[in-house]
Write an enzyme that holds these catalytic residues in place. Structure first.
Site, PDB file in Angstrom:
ATOM      1  N   SER A  62       0.799  -1.227   0.000  1.00  0.00           N
ATOM      2  CA  SER A  62       0.000   0.000   0.000  1.00  0.00           C
ATOM      3  C   SER A  62       0.830   1.275   0.000  1.00  0.00           C
ATOM      4  O   SER A  62       0.302   2.349  -0.243  1.00  0.00           O
ATOM      5  CB  SER A  62      -0.960   0.018   1.201  1.00  0.00           C
ATOM      6  OG  SER A  62      -0.257   0.244   2.402  1.00  0.00           O
ATOM      7  N   LYS A  99       1.556   4.293   6.979  1.00  0.00           N
ATOM      8  CA  LYS A  99       0.768   5.122   6.056  1.00  0.00           C
ATOM      9  C   LYS A  99       1.245   6.565   6.166  1.00  0.00           C
ATOM     10  O   LYS A  99       1.914   6.948   7.123  1.00  0.00           O
ATOM     11  CB  LYS A  99      -0.730   5.095   6.421  1.00  0.00           C
ATOM     12  CG  LYS A  99      -1.396   3.736   6.369  1.00  0.00           C
ATOM     13  CD  LYS A  99      -1.726   3.338   4.957  1.00  0.00           C
ATOM     14  CE  LYS A  99      -2.489   2.042   4.903  1.00  0.00           C
ATOM     15  NZ  LYS A  99      -1.669   0.863   4.791  1.00  0.00           N
TER      16      LYS A  99
END
Length: 144
Positions: A62, A99
């Site tokens: 991701s 993230k």
């Protein structure tokens, strides 16, 4: 994309590796120099605050758009205050993730791969930042 803690940085024996004076060309080749300018300790290069630094290994893709690949080792500094745009190691909904932190216009954790959706940070999400990612260690060729 999740992260698995590998260990903490700490004082240890310096490992001095030769650092060549000439830079490596990523364009046209240049003649290589055959002398060493100095030595380089990778701990000094990667770790600014040993007591506040830990390492995590990445799983998942991701964050590929940020140059973070599966199996990379991230250098994480717990002493830095996370700011808008920082890549962080955080816990949200009971899961450790890596993230990008967005604080405006609303708080959320944002992947750097369009195949994944951002994660909204709410009062009920159990959100906690464990540290700011300051470096990536990647092995390009694996020995068998």
């Amino acid at each position: 994309m999740s992260a698995c803690v590998l260990g903490r940085a700490g004082p240890g024996r310096a490992l001095r590796i030769p650092l060549f004076l000439e830079r490596v060309s990523a364009g046209f080749p240049s003649p290589a120099a055959d002398y060493v300018e100095q030595t380089l300790d990778l701990n000094e290069l990667c770790i600014r605050r040993p007591a506040a630094t830990f390492f995590v290994r990445v799983s998942g893709d991701s964050m590929a758009g940020a140059g973070i690949q599966p199996e990379d080792v991230l250098v994480v500094d717990r002493s830095l205050k996370a700011r808008h745009g920082d890549i962080v190691i955080a816990s949200i909904h009971g899961e450790m993730v890596v993230k990008a932190l967005e604080l405006r216009p609303r708080a959320r954790l944002v992947p750097r791969n369009p195949d994944y959706a951002p994660i909204e940070i709410t009062e009920d999400s159990g959100f906690e930042v464990f540290g700011v990612v300051t470096g990536v260690v990647r092995q390009l060729a694996r020995s068998s």
